[in-house]
Design a protein around this motif. Structure first.
Motif, PDB file in Angstrom:
ATOM      1  N   ILE A 243      15.685   4.366  22.912  1.00  0.00           N
ATOM      2  CA  ILE A 243      14.752   5.107  22.047  1.00  0.00           C
ATOM      3  C   ILE A 243      14.866   4.526  20.638  1.00  0.00           C
ATOM      4  N   LEU A 244      13.735   4.171  20.055  1.00  0.00           N
ATOM      5  CA  LEU A 244      13.725   3.430  18.786  1.00  0.00           C
ATOM      6  C   LEU A 244      13.559   4.302  17.543  1.00  0.00           C
ATOM      7  N   ASN A 245      13.598   5.613  17.677  1.00  0.00           N
ATOM      8  CA  ASN A 245      13.347   6.489  16.527  1.00  0.00           C
ATOM      9  C   ASN A 245      14.294   6.201  15.359  1.00  0.00           C
ATOM     10  N   SER A 246      15.572   6.069  15.641  1.00  0.00           N
ATOM     11  CA  SER A 246      16.543   5.806  14.575  1.00  0.00           C
ATOM     12  C   SER A 246      16.297   4.444  13.934  1.00  0.00           C
ATOM     13  N   ALA A 247      16.030   3.433  14.746  1.00  0.00           N
ATOM     14  CA  ALA A 247      15.745   2.094  14.213  1.00  0.00           C
ATOM     15  C   ALA A 247      14.494   2.130  13.343  1.00  0.00           C
ATOM     16  N   ARG A 248      13.466   2.816  13.787  1.00  0.00           N
ATOM     17  CA  ARG A 248      12.231   2.928  12.998  1.00  0.00           C
ATOM     18  C   ARG A 248      12.514   3.575  11.641  1.00  0.00           C
ATOM     19  N   ASN A 249      13.260   4.657  11.657  1.00  0.00           N
ATOM     20  CA  ASN A 249      13.561   5.365  10.417  1.00  0.00           C
ATOM     21  C   ASN A 249      14.387   4.497   9.471  1.00  0.00           C
ATOM     22  N   ASN A 250      15.399   3.814  10.008  1.00  0.00           N
ATOM     23  CA  ASN A 250      16.237   2.969   9.153  1.00  0.00           C
ATOM     24  C   ASN A 250      15.455   1.809   8.559  1.00  0.00           C
ATOM     25  N   LEU A 251      14.623   1.153   9.376  1.00  0.00           N
ATOM     26  CA  LEU A 251      13.840   0.036   8.845  1.00  0.00           C
ATOM     27  C   LEU A 251      12.818   0.519   7.825  1.00  0.00           C
ATOM     28  N   TYR A 252      12.204   1.654   8.069  1.00  0.00           N
ATOM     29  CA  TYR A 252      11.254   2.234   7.111  1.00  0.00           C
ATOM     30  C   TYR A 252      11.931   2.488   5.759  1.00  0.00           C
ATOM     31  N   ARG A 253      13.078   3.129   5.789  1.00  0.00           N
ATOM     32  CA  ARG A 253      13.789   3.426   4.540  1.00  0.00           C
ATOM     33  C   ARG A 253      14.234   2.143   3.854  1.00  0.00           C
ATOM     34  N   PHE A 254      14.755   1.192   4.643  1.00  0.00           N
ATOM     35  CA  PHE A 254      15.215  -0.075   4.083  1.00  0.00           C
ATOM     36  C   PHE A 254      14.055  -0.826   3.427  1.00  0.00           C
ATOM     37  N   LEU A 255      12.951  -1.016   4.158  1.00  0.00           N
ATOM     38  CA  LEU A 255      11.829  -1.791   3.608  1.00  0.00           C
ATOM     39  C   LEU A 255      11.200  -1.103   2.405  1.00  0.00           C
ATOM     40  N   THR A 256      11.081   0.216   2.454  1.00  0.00           N
ATOM     41  CA  THR A 256      10.530   0.941   1.306  1.00  0.00           C
ATOM     42  C   THR A 256      11.333   0.627   0.054  1.00  0.00           C
ATOM     43  N   HIS A 257      12.634   0.713   0.155  1.00  0.00           N
ATOM     44  CA  HIS A 257      13.531   0.443  -0.980  1.00  0.00           C
ATOM     45  C   HIS A 257      13.509  -1.039  -1.340  1.00  0.00           C
ATOM     46  N   TRP A 258      13.682  -1.906  -0.355  1.00  0.00           N
ATOM     47  CA  TRP A 258      13.795  -3.347  -0.575  1.00  0.00           C
ATOM     48  C   TRP A 258      12.519  -3.937  -1.164  1.00  0.00           C
ATOM     49  N   PHE A 259      11.360  -3.381  -0.798  1.00  0.00           N
ATOM     50  CA  PHE A 259      10.081  -3.878  -1.315  1.00  0.00           C
ATOM     51  C   PHE A 259       9.728  -3.277  -2.676  1.00  0.00           C
ATOM     52  N   GLY A 260      10.635  -2.495  -3.252  1.00  0.00           N
ATOM     53  CA  GLY A 260      10.425  -2.009  -4.615  1.00  0.00           C
ATOM     54  C   GLY A 260       9.868  -0.605  -4.720  1.00  0.00           C
TER      55      GLY A 260
ATOM     56  N   GLY B 239       0.790  -1.231   0.000  1.00  0.00           N
ATOM     57  CA  GLY B 239       0.000   0.000   0.000  1.00  0.00           C
ATOM     58  C   GLY B 239       0.815   1.269   0.000  1.00  0.00           C
ATOM     59  N   GLY B 240       2.119   1.155  -0.309  1.00  0.00           N
ATOM     60  CA  GLY B 240       2.949   2.337  -0.431  1.00  0.00           C
ATOM     61  C   GLY B 240       3.612   2.756   0.873  1.00  0.00           C
ATOM     62  N   MET B 241       4.149   3.959   0.836  1.00  0.00           N
ATOM     63  CA  MET B 241       4.984   4.450   1.931  1.00  0.00           C
ATOM     64  C   MET B 241       4.226   4.575   3.255  1.00  0.00           C
ATOM     65  N   SER B 242       2.990   5.024   3.210  1.00  0.00           N
ATOM     66  CA  SER B 242       2.257   5.207   4.469  1.00  0.00           C
ATOM     67  C   SER B 242       1.993   3.863   5.146  1.00  0.00           C
TER      68      SER B 242
ATOM     69  N   ILE C 179      15.125   5.165  -1.410  1.00  0.00           N
ATOM     70  CA  ILE C 179      15.483   6.076  -0.319  1.00  0.00           C
ATOM     71  C   ILE C 179      16.520   5.452   0.607  1.00  0.00           C
ATOM     72  N   PHE C 180      17.067   4.329   0.199  1.00  0.00           N
ATOM     73  CA  PHE C 180      18.135   3.655   0.930  1.00  0.00           C
ATOM     74  C   PHE C 180      19.189   3.318  -0.104  1.00  0.00           C
ATOM     75  N   ASN C 181      20.449   3.442   0.220  1.00  0.00           N
ATOM     76  CA  ASN C 181      21.526   3.217  -0.731  1.00  0.00           C
ATOM     77  C   ASN C 181      21.505   1.775  -1.246  1.00  0.00           C
ATOM     78  N   ASP C 182      21.530   1.601  -2.582  1.00  0.00           N
ATOM     79  CA  ASP C 182      21.485   0.274  -3.206  1.00  0.00           C
ATOM     80  C   ASP C 182      22.549  -0.677  -2.681  1.00  0.00           C
ATOM     81  N   LYS C 183      23.726  -0.153  -2.395  1.00  0.00           N
ATOM     82  CA  LYS C 183      24.808  -1.047  -1.978  1.00  0.00           C
ATOM     83  C   LYS C 183      24.556  -1.657  -0.604  1.00  0.00           C
ATOM     84  N   TYR C 184      23.557  -1.145   0.124  1.00  0.00           N
ATOM     85  CA  TYR C 184      23.255  -1.667   1.450  1.00  0.00           C
ATOM     86  C   TYR C 184      22.045  -2.603   1.465  1.00  0.00           C
ATOM     87  N   ILE C 185      21.505  -2.914   0.303  1.00  0.00           N
ATOM     88  CA  ILE C 185      20.329  -3.784   0.227  1.00  0.00           C
ATOM     89  C   ILE C 185      20.796  -5.209  -0.044  1.00  0.00           C
TER      90      ILE C 185
END
Length: 146
Positions: A41-58, A9-12, A62-68
């Motif tokens: 505090i999980l703010n950084s973890a939340r942001n990193n996982l959000y960016r990773f999953l957004t990119h990894w799921f197609g 369902g996209g980014m949201s 918003i996450f560097n390709d070399k880190y996927i």
């Protein structure tokens, strides 16, 4: 074929999934060891996982390709126990988050398969590194070159 990004369902919706994932981790006693491995505090973890999953799921890149990939993820998580216990707790958080958000079963199975594959890849890199380190540290009792 639609990417996982679109099926979810996209980014949201990915943002909702990540927030629910960490809410489960933060509150469920089953995941205590996994939670304790994270910052208070999980703010950084939340942001990193959000960016990773957004990119990894197609979705948007918003996450560097070399880190996927599993090798980079293993390196990034070098300080974390990658045992089956922690892997099961991670998968539990993801599955529970999807249940709580009413993801359909077929989509859940696809996401869980992707998550499991990445965990196995990370564990494989860790195992290969441990074998390499043991071989590097090996000192034969007999010097075969004499």
């Amino acid at each position: 074929m639609n990417s996982l990004f679109h099926q979810i369902g996209g980014m949201s919706e990915i943002k909702s999934l990540v927030n629910e994932f960490y809410d489960v981790m933060d509150s469920d006693p089953y995941t205590k060891e996994l939670r304790d491995a994270h910052a208070k505090i999980l703010n950084s973890a939340r942001n990193n996982l959000y960016r990773f999953l957004t990119h990894w799921f197609g979705g948007p890149k918003i996450f560097n390709d070399k880190y996927i990939n599993g090798q980079w993820l293993e390196l990034r998580h070098r300080h974390v126990d990658l045992s089956d216990k922690f892997a099961q707790q991670w998968l539990y958080c993801m599955e529970t988050a999807m249940d709580n958000l009413s993801f359909n079963k077929e989509l859940q199975e696809t996401v869980m398969s992707h998550q499991n594959t990445m965990i196995l890849e990370m564990q494989g890199f860790r195992s290969n590194l441990e074998i390499h380190n043991r071989m590097t540290d090996f000192e034969p009792k007999v010097d075969f070159l004499k």
